[in-house]
Enzyme design. Structure first.
Site, PDB file in Angstrom:
ATOM      1  N   LYS A  66       0.809  -1.230   0.000  1.00 44.28           N
ATOM      2  CA  LYS A  66       0.000   0.000   0.000  1.00 44.28           C
ATOM      3  C   LYS A  66       0.837   1.273   0.000  1.00 44.28           C
ATOM      4  O   LYS A  66       0.436   2.284  -0.578  1.00 44.28           O
ATOM      5  CB  LYS A  66      -0.967  -0.001   1.189  1.00 44.28           C
ATOM      6  CG  LYS A  66      -2.069  -1.038   1.046  1.00 44.28           C
ATOM      7  CD  LYS A  66      -3.058  -0.975   2.181  1.00 44.28           C
ATOM      8  CE  LYS A  66      -4.042  -2.129   2.075  1.00 44.28           C
ATOM      9  NZ  LYS A  66      -5.029  -2.120   3.142  1.00 44.28           N
ATOM     10  N   GLY A 129       1.220   0.920  11.628  1.00 48.03           N
ATOM     11  CA  GLY A 129       1.683   0.576  10.291  1.00 48.03           C
ATOM     12  C   GLY A 129       0.711   1.101   9.242  1.00 48.03           C
ATOM     13  O   GLY A 129      -0.102   1.994   9.509  1.00 48.03           O
ATOM     14  N   MET A 215      -9.407  -5.399  12.695  1.00 48.38           N
ATOM     15  CA  MET A 215      -9.439  -5.147  11.251  1.00 48.38           C
ATOM     16  C   MET A 215      -9.127  -6.406  10.444  1.00 48.38           C
ATOM     17  O   MET A 215      -9.378  -6.445   9.245  1.00 48.38           O
ATOM     18  CB  MET A 215      -8.496  -3.989  10.892  1.00 48.38           C
ATOM     19  CG  MET A 215      -9.152  -2.648  11.222  1.00 48.38           C
ATOM     20  SD  MET A 215      -8.094  -1.183  11.166  1.00 48.38           S
ATOM     21  CE  MET A 215      -7.337  -1.315   9.587  1.00 48.38           C
TER      22      MET A 215
HETATM   23  P1  ATR Z   1       0.226  -3.181   8.054  1.00 49.76           P
HETATM   24  O1  ATR Z   1       0.381  -2.544   6.702  1.00 49.76           O
HETATM   25  O2  ATR Z   1      -0.616  -4.418   8.060  1.00 49.76           O
HETATM   26  O3  ATR Z   1      -0.195  -2.190   9.089  1.00 49.76           O
HETATM   27  P2  ATR Z   1       2.914  -2.978   8.960  1.00 49.76           P
HETATM   28  O4  ATR Z   1       3.088  -1.639   8.333  1.00 49.76           O
HETATM   29  O5  ATR Z   1       4.036  -3.978   8.895  1.00 49.76           O
HETATM   30  O6  ATR Z   1       1.661  -3.744   8.402  1.00 49.76           O
HETATM   31  O7  ATR Z   1       2.522  -2.722  10.488  1.00 49.76           O
HETATM   32  C1  ATR Z   1       2.262  -3.785  11.352  1.00 49.76           C
HETATM   33  C2  ATR Z   1       1.773  -3.211  12.677  1.00 49.76           C
HETATM   34  O8  ATR Z   1       1.462  -4.301  13.545  1.00 49.76           O
HETATM   35  C3  ATR Z   1       2.817  -2.381  13.400  1.00 49.76           C
HETATM   36  O9  ATR Z   1       2.163  -1.400  14.176  1.00 49.76           O
HETATM   37  C4  ATR Z   1       3.471  -3.444  14.303  1.00 49.76           C
HETATM   38  O10 ATR Z   1       4.119  -2.902  15.430  1.00 49.76           O
HETATM   39  P3  ATR Z   1       5.651  -2.337  15.294  1.00 49.76           P
HETATM   40  O11 ATR Z   1       5.544  -1.016  14.620  1.00 49.76           O
HETATM   41  O12 ATR Z   1       6.115  -2.262  16.685  1.00 49.76           O
HETATM   42  O13 ATR Z   1       6.363  -3.378  14.460  1.00 49.76           O
HETATM   43  C5  ATR Z   1       2.263  -4.216  14.724  1.00 49.76           C
HETATM   44  N1  ATR Z   1       2.538  -5.586  15.167  1.00 49.76           N
HETATM   45  C6  ATR Z   1       2.782  -6.669  14.406  1.00 49.76           C
HETATM   46  N2  ATR Z   1       2.955  -7.771  15.168  1.00 49.76           N
HETATM   47  C7  ATR Z   1       2.803  -7.365  16.453  1.00 49.76           C
HETATM   48  C8  ATR Z   1       2.848  -8.046  17.725  1.00 49.76           C
HETATM   49  N3  ATR Z   1       3.090  -9.354  17.807  1.00 49.76           N
HETATM   50  N4  ATR Z   1       2.654  -7.303  18.842  1.00 49.76           N
HETATM   51  C9  ATR Z   1       2.415  -5.978  18.751  1.00 49.76           C
HETATM   52  N5  ATR Z   1       2.347  -5.291  17.591  1.00 49.76           N
HETATM   53  C10 ATR Z   1       2.540  -5.978  16.458  1.00 49.76           C
END
Ligand code: ATR
Length: 273
Positions: A66, A129, A215
């Site tokens: 995206k 994210g 979501m």
């Molecule tokens: P997306 O486009 O789906 O939002 P992304 O940009 O990779 O994907 O963002 C993933 C989000 O999920 C981020 O906010 C990530 O936290 P970090 O910024 O600290 O990486 C969060 N996230 C993913 N796995 C997680 C977990 N196990 N616990 C907490 N937050 C998680």
């Protein structure tokens, strides 16, 4: 002539978008074809270009492209520009219009389908994210009492707070700093549910009337929704309604017709769907 559309992502085989758009097309009598395209992680742009050269009219863009889609667009709607993320392309000769219908889809699902007003509510958005970015402006446009963004990596939440501060009452916090606060609506925009994980949360954030919204969509309740139920939340929703509503908004951008969404949401929410 049949107009071609596609959803592009990696992975993509799980996508329900082809099914949803074909239901919309039948219902509104539109002559379209809609397919799922797997792009290599380093091949987003070339896959889009091939699809355009083959006569494609528009695309949906999903994880993880995206933000890259935002760079590739030659023009952006306001909501896509401010989100910094694009989930819809409309091709028009040499131009690629980039839009983001995710936030509108989420707000419509909460406000219309679930019949819960966002106005004056205290909202917690988990994650910072691409998924989170896409929904902040549309949520703030509903004039909530406040929107708190919490993220595992706190500085990313702070960056979003700075960026969106001009649009409404937005704050950023560490998850553990939320101890002692409760919210009317808690939205999980992290990708944690994909790996059946859950950010570590302080207890006490949910009340009986809190809407817990994941979501992500899945046939089983997600880890987040199970946790919310254990914490006492009685209103639980996964992202099925948002998925259908963002698709309807894209369909409207492409075809100028707004499809009916209730039946397909109900069908997708059935366990066997
Ligand atoms: P997306 O486009 O789906 O939002 P992304 O940009 O990779 O994907 O963002 C993933 C989000 O999920 C981020 O906010 C990530 O936290 P970090 O910024 O600290 O990486 C969060 N996230 C993913 N796995 C997680 C977990 N196990 N616990 C907490 N937050 C998680």
């Amino acid at each position: 002539m049949t107009d071609r559309y596609a959803v592009i992502g990696n992975p993509i085989s799980h996508s329900k978008s082809p099914q949803i758009h074909m239901v919309f097309a039948q219902q509104t009598d539109q002559d379209i074809q809609y397919e799922a395209l797997l792009a290599p992680l380093d091949g987003f742009q070339s896959t889009v270009n091939v699809f355009r050269q083959q006569g494609g009219s528009g695309m949906n863009i999903t994880v993880p492209f995206k933000q890259e889609a935002c760079q590739l667009a030659t023009g952006l709607t306001k909501r896509a520009r401010i989100a910094g993320a694009v989930n819809t392309f409309k091709f028009d000769n040499d131009r690629i219009l980039g839009d983001n219908t995710d936030g509108a889809g989420l707000v419509r699902d909460i406000a219309v389908n679930l019949n819960i007003s966002v106005t004056d509510k205290r909202i917690l958005l988990m994650g910072a994210g691409g998924a989170a970015r896409g929904v902040i402006l549309p949520l703030l446009q509903q004039q909530p009492a406040g929107l708190v963004i919490a993220n595992r990596t706190p500085h990313k939440a702070q960056l979003l707070r700075q960026q969106f501060a001009e649009f409404g009452p937005v704050n950023a916090r560490d998850y553990m700093e939320l101890s002692g606060e409760c919210f009317d609506i808690i939205i999980n925009a992290t990708s944690a549910s994909l790996s059946d994980a859950l950010p570590e949360l302080p207890s006490g954030m949910f009340t009986r009337s809190t809407l817990a919204y994941d979501m992500m969509y899945s046939t089983e309740p997600t880890r987040f929704l199970n946790y919310a139920a254990q914490q006492g939340a009685q209103q639980l929703a996964d992202g099925t309604g948002m998925l259908v509503e963002q698709a309807a908004e894209s369909f409207y951008l492409w075809r100028g017709i707004r499809p009916e969404t209730q039946n397909i949401i109900a069908n997708l929410k059935k366990p066997e769907a």
